[in-house]
Scaffold this motif. Structure first.
Motif, PDB file in Angstrom:
ATOM      1  N   LYS A 240     -15.940  -5.557  11.997  1.00 50.09           N
ATOM      2  CA  LYS A 240     -17.335  -5.124  11.909  1.00 50.09           C
ATOM      3  C   LYS A 240     -17.601  -4.268  10.674  1.00 50.09           C
ATOM      4  O   LYS A 240     -18.739  -3.990  10.348  1.00 50.09           O
ATOM      5  N   GLY A 241     -16.541  -3.818  10.014  1.00 45.91           N
ATOM      6  CA  GLY A 241     -16.712  -3.088   8.774  1.00 45.91           C
ATOM      7  C   GLY A 241     -16.813  -1.583   8.905  1.00 45.91           C
ATOM      8  O   GLY A 241     -17.071  -0.895   7.923  1.00 45.91           O
ATOM      9  N   ARG A 242     -16.604  -1.044  10.096  1.00 46.25           N
ATOM     10  CA  ARG A 242     -16.722   0.410  10.268  1.00 46.25           C
ATOM     11  C   ARG A 242     -15.636   1.150   9.505  1.00 46.25           C
ATOM     12  O   ARG A 242     -15.900   2.172   8.870  1.00 46.25           O
ATOM     13  N   TRP A 243     -14.387   0.632   9.534  1.00 49.55           N
ATOM     14  CA  TRP A 243     -13.292   1.294   8.820  1.00 49.55           C
ATOM     15  C   TRP A 243     -13.501   1.211   7.321  1.00 49.55           C
ATOM     16  O   TRP A 243     -13.221   2.160   6.592  1.00 49.55           O
ATOM     17  N   ALA A 244     -13.980   0.077   6.847  1.00 50.21           N
ATOM     18  CA  ALA A 244     -14.229  -0.071   5.407  1.00 50.21           C
ATOM     19  C   ALA A 244     -15.327   0.883   4.968  1.00 50.21           C
ATOM     20  O   ALA A 244     -15.249   1.489   3.894  1.00 50.21           O
ATOM     21  N   ALA A 245     -16.357   1.042   5.792  1.00 44.87           N
ATOM     22  CA  ALA A 245     -17.429   1.984   5.465  1.00 44.87           C
ATOM     23  C   ALA A 245     -16.911   3.416   5.461  1.00 44.87           C
ATOM     24  O   ALA A 245     -17.264   4.215   4.581  1.00 44.87           O
TER      25      ALA A 245
ATOM     26  N   VAL B  42      -6.560  -0.075   0.315  1.00 48.11           N
ATOM     27  CA  VAL B  42      -7.088   0.662   1.470  1.00 48.11           C
ATOM     28  C   VAL B  42      -8.299  -0.052   2.057  1.00 48.11           C
ATOM     29  O   VAL B  42      -8.417  -0.216   3.277  1.00 48.11           O
ATOM     30  N   LEU B  43      -9.213  -0.482   1.198  1.00 48.73           N
ATOM     31  CA  LEU B  43     -10.397  -1.182   1.693  1.00 48.73           C
ATOM     32  C   LEU B  43     -10.032  -2.537   2.305  1.00 48.73           C
ATOM     33  O   LEU B  43     -10.639  -2.952   3.297  1.00 48.73           O
ATOM     34  N   THR B  44      -9.030  -3.207   1.755  1.00 54.51           N
ATOM     35  CA  THR B  44      -8.558  -4.465   2.339  1.00 54.51           C
ATOM     36  C   THR B  44      -7.959  -4.234   3.717  1.00 54.51           C
ATOM     37  O   THR B  44      -8.241  -4.976   4.666  1.00 54.51           O
ATOM     38  N   LEU B  45      -7.138  -3.209   3.840  1.00 56.03           N
ATOM     39  CA  LEU B  45      -6.547  -2.875   5.134  1.00 56.03           C
ATOM     40  C   LEU B  45      -7.631  -2.501   6.145  1.00 56.03           C
ATOM     41  O   LEU B  45      -7.584  -2.927   7.299  1.00 56.03           O
ATOM     42  N   ALA B  46      -8.608  -1.735   5.694  1.00 58.93           N
ATOM     43  CA  ALA B  46      -9.697  -1.340   6.584  1.00 58.93           C
ATOM     44  C   ALA B  46     -10.477  -2.557   7.075  1.00 58.93           C
ATOM     45  O   ALA B  46     -10.869  -2.629   8.244  1.00 58.93           O
ATOM     46  N   ALA B  47     -10.694  -3.529   6.217  1.00 58.92           N
ATOM     47  CA  ALA B  47     -11.403  -4.747   6.613  1.00 58.92           C
ATOM     48  C   ALA B  47     -10.594  -5.570   7.609  1.00 58.92           C
ATOM     49  O   ALA B  47     -11.156  -6.201   8.503  1.00 58.92           O
ATOM     50  N   GLN B  48      -9.267  -5.548   7.486  1.00 63.53           N
ATOM     51  CA  GLN B  48      -8.419  -6.287   8.422  1.00 63.53           C
ATOM     52  C   GLN B  48      -8.391  -5.623   9.790  1.00 63.53           C
ATOM     53  O   GLN B  48      -8.317  -6.303  10.813  1.00 63.53           O
TER      54      GLN B  48
ATOM     55  N   ILE C 285      -0.394   7.439   8.710  1.00 55.60           N
ATOM     56  CA  ILE C 285      -1.561   6.643   9.104  1.00 55.60           C
ATOM     57  C   ILE C 285      -1.338   5.174   8.759  1.00 55.60           C
ATOM     58  O   ILE C 285      -1.640   4.285   9.556  1.00 55.60           O
ATOM     59  N   PHE C 286      -0.794   4.925   7.571  1.00 60.09           N
ATOM     60  CA  PHE C 286      -0.517   3.543   7.167  1.00 60.09           C
ATOM     61  C   PHE C 286       0.439   2.879   8.148  1.00 60.09           C
ATOM     62  O   PHE C 286       0.205   1.762   8.594  1.00 60.09           O
ATOM     63  N   ALA C 287       1.516   3.562   8.491  1.00 60.57           N
ATOM     64  CA  ALA C 287       2.508   2.981   9.403  1.00 60.57           C
ATOM     65  C   ALA C 287       1.894   2.692  10.769  1.00 60.57           C
ATOM     66  O   ALA C 287       2.145   1.643  11.368  1.00 60.57           O
ATOM     67  N   ARG C 288       1.073   3.599  11.242  1.00 57.35           N
ATOM     68  CA  ARG C 288       0.446   3.414  12.558  1.00 57.35           C
ATOM     69  C   ARG C 288      -0.538   2.246  12.555  1.00 57.35           C
ATOM     70  O   ARG C 288      -0.522   1.403  13.452  1.00 57.35           O
ATOM     71  N   VAL C 289      -1.389   2.180  11.537  1.00 54.72           N
ATOM     72  CA  VAL C 289      -2.366   1.090  11.451  1.00 54.72           C
ATOM     73  C   VAL C 289      -1.655  -0.236  11.218  1.00 54.72           C
ATOM     74  O   VAL C 289      -2.011  -1.249  11.813  1.00 54.72           O
ATOM     75  N   HIS C 290      -0.638  -0.225  10.386  1.00 54.10           N
ATOM     76  CA  HIS C 290       0.107  -1.459  10.107  1.00 54.10           C
ATOM     77  C   HIS C 290       0.752  -2.004  11.377  1.00 54.10           C
ATOM     78  O   HIS C 290       0.761  -3.215  11.616  1.00 54.10           O
ATOM     79  N   ARG C 291       1.250  -1.115  12.218  1.00 54.22           N
ATOM     80  CA  ARG C 291       1.843  -1.526  13.477  1.00 54.22           C
ATOM     81  C   ARG C 291       0.794  -2.146  14.398  1.00 54.22           C
ATOM     82  O   ARG C 291       1.063  -3.122  15.097  1.00 54.22           O
ATOM     83  N   GLU C 292      -0.424  -1.583  14.414  1.00 52.79           N
ATOM     84  CA  GLU C 292      -1.483  -2.112  15.271  1.00 52.79           C
ATOM     85  C   GLU C 292      -1.981  -3.472  14.802  1.00 52.79           C
ATOM     86  O   GLU C 292      -2.332  -4.319  15.613  1.00 52.79           O
ATOM     87  N   VAL C 293      -2.020  -3.665  13.471  1.00 52.72           N
ATOM     88  CA  VAL C 293      -2.513  -4.934  12.925  1.00 52.72           C
ATOM     89  C   VAL C 293      -1.512  -6.052  13.174  1.00 52.72           C
ATOM     90  O   VAL C 293      -1.872  -7.171  13.487  1.00 52.72           O
TER      91      VAL C 293
ATOM     92  N   LEU D 296       0.831  -1.192   0.000  1.00 48.59           N
ATOM     93  CA  LEU D 296       0.000   0.000   0.000  1.00 48.59           C
ATOM     94  C   LEU D 296       0.872   1.251   0.000  1.00 48.59           C
ATOM     95  O   LEU D 296       0.607   2.190  -0.748  1.00 48.59           O
ATOM     96  N   LEU D 297       1.902   1.230   0.806  1.00 48.88           N
ATOM     97  CA  LEU D 297       2.778   2.396   0.894  1.00 48.88           C
ATOM     98  C   LEU D 297       3.455   2.677  -0.441  1.00 48.88           C
ATOM     99  O   LEU D 297       3.439   3.812  -0.933  1.00 48.88           O
TER     100      LEU D 297
END
Length: 109
Positions: A52-57, A42-48, A100-108, A1-2
């Protein structure tokens, strides 16, 4: 993604700086393909991140809003500052995107 996001921004900058029609056409094609890839990632990352789908929405909502307001903002920027303003806006948009990508990637992971 990056890497896809950075490459997408670079293709837009290249398209805005070229004066040859063939190179502009190639850059526009590459931008369209990369845009589809980035949205899918982005939508794939949001789903991961949120099962519940809130990030994807939310990502879908941002995509819809950008489709609606992007041309208006782009027109104003071009009219007031010229075409290069679009390239610089794209480059500036990558900076928080990478964070944002780096932060979310670290959390996942």
């Amino acid at each position: 993604l990056l890497s896809a996001t950075v490459l997408h921004a670079l293709v837009i900058v290249f398209a805005l700086w070229t004066e040859q029609a063939l190179l502009l056409g190639i850059a526009a094609f590459c931008e369209a393909v990369l845009f589809i890839i980035v949205i899918t990632l982005v939508l794939t990352l949001a789903a991961q991140v949120d099962s519940k789908g809130r990030w994807a929405a939310a990502a879908g909502g941002v995509f819809t809003l950008s489709t609606a307001f992007g041309p208006i903002l782009g027109g104003v920027l071009i009219e007031k500052l010229g075409y290069s303003a679009i390239a610089w806006l794209q480059v500036l948009a990558v900076i928080p995107g990478v964070y944002i990508f780096a932060r979310v990637h670290r959390e996942v992971h």
